[in-house]
Design a protein around this motif. Structure first.
Motif, PDB file in Angstrom:
ATOM      1  N   GLY A 239       0.822  -1.205   0.000  1.00  0.00           N
ATOM      2  CA  GLY A 239       0.000   0.000   0.000  1.00  0.00           C
ATOM      3  C   GLY A 239       0.852   1.248   0.000  1.00  0.00           C
ATOM      4  N   TYR A 240       0.303   2.308  -0.549  1.00  0.00           N
ATOM      5  CA  TYR A 240       1.016   3.587  -0.577  1.00  0.00           C
ATOM      6  C   TYR A 240       0.011   4.728  -0.601  1.00  0.00           C
ATOM      7  N   SER A 241       0.433   5.863  -0.130  1.00  0.00           N
ATOM      8  CA  SER A 241      -0.388   7.075  -0.204  1.00  0.00           C
ATOM      9  C   SER A 241       0.536   8.279  -0.136  1.00  0.00           C
ATOM     10  N   ALA A 242       0.384   9.185  -1.082  1.00  0.00           N
ATOM     11  CA  ALA A 242       1.196  10.401  -1.120  1.00  0.00           C
ATOM     12  C   ALA A 242       0.275  11.602  -1.235  1.00  0.00           C
ATOM     13  N   ASN A 243       0.526  12.620  -0.437  1.00  0.00           N
ATOM     14  CA  ASN A 243      -0.303  13.827  -0.528  1.00  0.00           C
ATOM     15  C   ASN A 243       0.529  15.074  -0.301  1.00  0.00           C
ATOM     16  N   VAL A 244       0.053  16.164  -0.872  1.00  0.00           N
ATOM     17  CA  VAL A 244       0.617  17.491  -0.657  1.00  0.00           C
ATOM     18  C   VAL A 244      -0.542  18.430  -0.375  1.00  0.00           C
ATOM     19  N   SER A 245      -0.420  19.221   0.688  1.00  0.00           N
ATOM     20  CA  SER A 245      -1.487  20.161   1.038  1.00  0.00           C
ATOM     21  C   SER A 245      -0.877  21.487   1.448  1.00  0.00           C
ATOM     22  N   GLY A 246      -1.689  22.527   1.384  1.00  0.00           N
ATOM     23  CA  GLY A 246      -1.176  23.843   1.725  1.00  0.00           C
ATOM     24  C   GLY A 246      -2.274  24.851   2.005  1.00  0.00           C
ATOM     25  N   ASN A 247      -1.861  26.005   2.479  1.00  0.00           N
ATOM     26  CA  ASN A 247      -2.761  27.134   2.748  1.00  0.00           C
ATOM     27  C   ASN A 247      -1.987  28.400   2.407  1.00  0.00           C
ATOM     28  N   THR A 248      -2.279  28.957   1.258  1.00  0.00           N
ATOM     29  CA  THR A 248      -1.604  30.176   0.813  1.00  0.00           C
ATOM     30  C   THR A 248      -2.640  31.260   0.572  1.00  0.00           C
ATOM     31  N   HIS A 249      -2.519  32.351   1.304  1.00  0.00           N
ATOM     32  CA  HIS A 249      -3.452  33.475   1.193  1.00  0.00           C
ATOM     33  C   HIS A 249      -4.888  33.012   1.410  1.00  0.00           C
ATOM     34  N   HIS A 250      -5.045  32.064   2.375  1.00  0.00           N
ATOM     35  CA  HIS A 250      -6.348  31.519   2.783  1.00  0.00           C
ATOM     36  C   HIS A 250      -7.015  30.685   1.692  1.00  0.00           C
ATOM     37  N   ILE A 251      -6.263  30.329   0.666  1.00  0.00           N
ATOM     38  CA  ILE A 251      -6.708  29.327  -0.304  1.00  0.00           C
ATOM     39  C   ILE A 251      -6.119  27.985   0.147  1.00  0.00           C
ATOM     40  N   ILE A 252      -6.991  27.039   0.478  1.00  0.00           N
ATOM     41  CA  ILE A 252      -6.517  25.749   0.968  1.00  0.00           C
ATOM     42  C   ILE A 252      -6.631  24.711  -0.138  1.00  0.00           C
ATOM     43  N   TRP A 253      -5.736  23.738  -0.109  1.00  0.00           N
ATOM     44  CA  TRP A 253      -5.766  22.676  -1.113  1.00  0.00           C
ATOM     45  C   TRP A 253      -5.072  21.432  -0.580  1.00  0.00           C
ATOM     46  N   ASP A 254      -5.452  20.291  -1.139  1.00  0.00           N
ATOM     47  CA  ASP A 254      -4.875  19.006  -0.740  1.00  0.00           C
ATOM     48  C   ASP A 254      -5.059  18.038  -1.910  1.00  0.00           C
ATOM     49  N   VAL A 255      -3.991  17.388  -2.318  1.00  0.00           N
ATOM     50  CA  VAL A 255      -4.037  16.413  -3.413  1.00  0.00           C
ATOM     51  C   VAL A 255      -3.445  15.105  -2.895  1.00  0.00           C
ATOM     52  N   ARG A 256      -4.154  13.986  -3.133  1.00  0.00           N
ATOM     53  CA  ARG A 256      -3.704  12.689  -2.614  1.00  0.00           C
ATOM     54  C   ARG A 256      -3.856  11.603  -3.678  1.00  0.00           C
ATOM     55  N   LEU A 257      -2.866  10.710  -3.728  1.00  0.00           N
ATOM     56  CA  LEU A 257      -2.909   9.533  -4.585  1.00  0.00           C
ATOM     57  C   LEU A 257      -2.573   8.316  -3.729  1.00  0.00           C
ATOM     58  N   SER A 258      -3.484   7.311  -3.740  1.00  0.00           N
ATOM     59  CA  SER A 258      -3.311   6.129  -2.892  1.00  0.00           C
ATOM     60  C   SER A 258      -3.541   4.864  -3.699  1.00  0.00           C
ATOM     61  N   GLY A 259      -3.048   3.753  -3.158  1.00  0.00           N
ATOM     62  CA  GLY A 259      -3.287   2.476  -3.817  1.00  0.00           C
ATOM     63  C   GLY A 259      -2.926   1.305  -2.934  1.00  0.00           C
ATOM     64  N   LYS A 260      -3.498   0.139  -3.271  1.00  0.00           N
ATOM     65  CA  LYS A 260      -3.183  -1.121  -2.592  1.00  0.00           C
ATOM     66  C   LYS A 260      -3.214  -2.243  -3.620  1.00  0.00           C
ATOM     67  N   ASN A 261      -2.318  -3.197  -3.462  1.00  0.00           N
ATOM     68  CA  ASN A 261      -2.335  -4.432  -4.225  1.00  0.00           C
ATOM     69  C   ASN A 261      -2.156  -5.585  -3.249  1.00  0.00           C
TER      70      ASN A 261
END
Length: 793
Positions: A239-261
């Motif tokens: 299994g794996y999961s990678a994410n990047v998130s942030g808060n810049t000038h009150h704009i929030i974001w989060d991107v994640r990619l996960s998987g299992k075999n």
């Protein structure tokens, strides 16, 4: 223009240790209803901008200290200091499930428990429901290691609502081999509401709610990421999961990619279980804005699950699993499975392919100090089953379901001690049959409900309750088939009607009234009365076909009535220096309870349709009662030692029935769990938050079964021993990596869970064992690498 009336403000303060009068760094200051917060600096100070001038709940937390949960008035003061007291065990925290606003868990009349992100990491699991099934009062219906359905206090299927990204997860949950299409690595915290929750969520929340909450937004100016890896020895899960998130000038974001075999799992009785592996993929993202007027967040996800379907057929002489292979375009034969078949990460025929797409817009606006929450969601669930080895790429069943969800909630009145909120929610849903096989008819559904919730604090008493009205309309489409089971029409000779067109209307009301009493600083108690309502689902009303994943022919009943329940819940809790404990008791009476039972033929034995046993939905009155007790002993001054114990019990009876039908089918057996855990927040300069645990789990025999028609068989008791350890590896006060090591079923016990559907797989004639056993010894290793891309200035 209304939003402009929500004037912004800021909050500054300092977090200190009450006993030592020293600053606390990295304490969390969080506003759950705003989904915004920050952490304290090295001198304990903090500052949060862009806040509304209103009364709002704030939570202050830090490892090793007791949470502060209180409502503050941001229109009065801009500076508030907080003093934290040391705590060994914290069982009070902020909860949101089924409430108008965030609230203290111990001051809500309903029974709510929580599962933290740390708890999820410290336990190994094969899916998100498997992770939650270790909680008291929660169990799972399983189909191997890849598919799990939640059961709360003996009730499952459409009686449990799963909330994710703020909306009800709609994924053909009527099928007991249909899992929950949620990536466990994307879940930060889970709230479990036990008991009828129809007040906020409408029909289907009769047993309770599982609310899977995503990670909180980062504080302004921060960009971070995580890389998680997981390996499990029993089924070779990667299994794996990678994410990047942030808060810049009150704009929030989060991107994640996960998987299992995962390939086939194994146990001592069966060896490797053919076709029990699965593949899981998920992409999810969040983007939004946090301002003084509230927030608006858009969640988008795409989830894929490809699990093998375990049939359990074996060679009659050797007892080895056999697979069907293609000889030519019209012929197949059974061969004994090879080691390559067991270790292959690609599913064999038969298998499922499930795609779940979702887009959700969550909003919370503050208008003149009042909160207006608006949530809209679109979901598409595509569920295909491939069962023909001669044409492995051609699906038989294919359900295509689209759902639009809506939810609006407004706090119409609020002062220091009371609040009143009202709302309206529901969904518009349609399902199409795109395959060549048919189990349920095509249908459309419209659901709407309105409710009002009120709560009032009177000294040490917190009184809460409400009322809800629901209406659901379900329309099915007629289907005619020719002699080759191809789609036909009523006008073609020799056509047979598979499904009838019908229109069903169900309406009902739900209610709740309860009180929580804070006896003292260390003791509290709760009492709650509730009425639930649930309309029959499409499978219960109109099934007519072979359900490949369950190895049975299912028949619905168009005359089924809606279920209604009356439940009483009582809670008593302790949170002292040496012990933390909670007792939860419930008694649930359900009128018109719907369940599935096996049919007998006129000549005796099973009624066989299309070469599999036939089952039919029926209903009657039922009574479920029992409870859970959890005790954590942490003797002072041995603050690093925890002795945790839990016991769960459910007794379920069908009223006014004979002995063979007096018990409801598929009720979990009583379970006792005990664990010794050692925790050291500062083990060395480089090793922080270390823990070691060893646990014992005893599942009692389940002899209270639905004996009639051989619907259900008894299950023997079994014991499991589990262990784990882990820690954060740090350098210069920054975590380089976190590691979590778990060993489940250390003694490799061969057992069958009472709620495992594979328990009813074909007999192994070489050994005489009926069905397939659960997973044997499994060792799991998780490693998390945190990455900071941009720090706060």
């Amino acid at each position: 223009m209304l939003l402009a009336n929500s004037i912004k403000t800021s909050l500054i303060g300092k977090i200190t240790d009450k006993e030592k009068n020293t600053p606390i760094a990295n304490a969390t200051i969080y506003f759950p209803d705003l989904k915004t917060g920050t952490t304290s600096s090295i001198d304990g100070s903090f500052k949060i901008d862009n806040l509304p001038k209103t009364k709002i709940l704030i939570q202050i937390s830090s490892i090793g200290f007791q949470n502060i949960i209180e409502t503050i008035d941001l229109s009065i003061g801009k500076e508030i200091n907080f003093e934290l007291e040391p705590a060994i065990k914290e069982i009070n925290e902020v909860v949101i499930t089924g409430l108008s606003n965030s609230s203290e868990r111990n001051r809500t009349p309903v029974t709510i428990s929580t599962v933290s992100h740390l708890t999820l990491l410290q336990n190994s699991s094969t899916n998100i429901i498997d992770a939650l099934a270790k909680q008291p009062g929660v169990s799972q219906i399983t189909t191997g290691s890849g598919i799990s359905k939640p059961v709360i206090r003996g009730l499952g299927f459409n009686r449990v609502v799963v909330i994710n990204d703020g909306i009800k997860q709609e994924g053909q949950q009527w099928g007991d081999e249909h899992g929950i299409e949620i990536d466990e690595f994307s879940v930060n915290k889970v709230e479990l509401l036990k008991g009828p929750a129809s007040l906020s969520y409408g029909s289907d929340a009769m047993a309770g709610v599982i609310n899977m909450i995503s990670f909180p937004t980062l504080q302004q100016g921060l960009i971070k990421g995580n890389l998680l890896t997981n390996y499990q020895t029993n089924n070779g899960l990667v299994g794996y999961s990678a994410n990047v998130s942030g808060n810049t000038h009150h704009i929030i974001w989060d991107v994640r990619l996960s998987g299992k075999n995962a390939h086939a799992y194994q146990n001592k009785k069966d060896g490797y279980v053919l076709n029990s592996g699965y593949t899981e993929r998920n992409f999810s993202s969040i983007v939004g804005i946090n301002k003084h007027w509230g927030y608006s967040h858009l969640h988008i996800s795409a989830y894929e699950l490809i699990p093998g379907i375990v049939e359990g057929e074996r060679d009659s002489t050797t007892g080895k699993f056999v697979k069907e292979i293609k000889i030519n375009d019209s012929t197949s034969q059974s061969n004994i499975a090879t080691n390559r078949d067991f270790k292959n990460y690609t599913a064999l025929v038969p298998f499922q392919k499930v795609m779940h797409y979702k887009a959700v817009l969550n909003n919370n606006f503050y208008i003149k100090g009042k909160s207006l929450k608006l949530t809209f969601g679109l979901q598409q669930n595509r569920r295909q089953e491939f069962a023909n080895v001669l044409q492995p790429s051609n699906y038989g069943l294919f359900f295509l379901m689209n759902t639009f969800s809506y939810d609006a909630k407004y706090n119409i009145y609020e002062n220091e001690n009371s609040s009143i909120s009202m709302g309206i929610n529901g969904m518009l849903q349609n399902s199409k049959n795109k395959g060549s096989e048919f189990l349920i008819p095509e249908y459309s559904l419209f659901d709407i409900g309105s409710y009002i919730i009120a709560k009032k604090q009177i000294g040490k008493f917190d009184v809460g309750g409400g009322l809800r009205l629901d209406s659901r309309n379900e329309n099915t489409t007629a289907l005619w088939l020719d002699k080759n089971e191809k789609i036909s029409s009523v006008n073609i000779p020799n056509s047979i009607q598979k499904f009838q067109s019908a229109s069903n209307n169900f309406s009902g009301y739900s209610g709740s009234l309860g009180v929580a009493y804070k006896i003292s600083k260390n003791y509290y108690t709760k009492l709650n009365f509730s009425k639930g309502f649930r309309a029959p689902n499409i499978a219960e009303l109109a099934s007519n076909g072979v359900h490949e994943g369950t190895l049975r022919y299912e028949l619905g009943d168009a005359n089924l009535k809606a279920e209604s329940s009356l439940q009483t819940d009582y809670t008593f809790g302790i949170n002292s220096k040496h012990i933390s404990a909670e007792l939860n008791l419930f008694d649930n009476y359900i009128h018109n309870f719907i369940f599935l039972r096996k049919l007998n033929s006129a000549f005796g034995g099973d009624s066989i349709l299309s070469e599999v046993p036939s089952f039919k939905f029926q209903q009657g009155d039922a009574n479920l009662y029992g409870g859970e007790i959890s005790v954590d002993i942490h003797p002072h001054p041995l603050d690093w030692l925890h002795i945790e114990n839990a016991f769960s019990y459910v007794r379920a009876k069908q009223l006014k029935q004979s002995d063979s039908t007096s018990n409801l089918p598929f009720i979990p057996a009583p379970r006792f769990q005990s664990e010794i855990k050692i925790e050291k927040h500062k083990l060395t300069k480089y090793i922080q938050n270390a823990y070691f645990k060893i646990g014992f789990e005893y599942n009692f025999a389940q002899n209270n079964i639905f004996k009639a028609y051989q619907t259900e068989t008894q299950t023997n008791s079994y014991s499991l021993i589990n262990a784990g350890f882990g820690a954060d590896i740090q350098r210069k006060n920054e975590t380089l990596l976190s590691i979590y090591f778990n060993a489940n079923n250390i003694t490799d016990v061969a057992y069958q869970s009472h709620l495992s559907r594979l328990k009813y797989a074909p007999i192994n004639y070489s050994t005489g064992n009926m069905g397939i056993y659960n997973m044997g010894r499994n060792i799991s290793v998780k490693i998390i690498f945190p990455i900071t891309f941009k720090k706060i200035k």
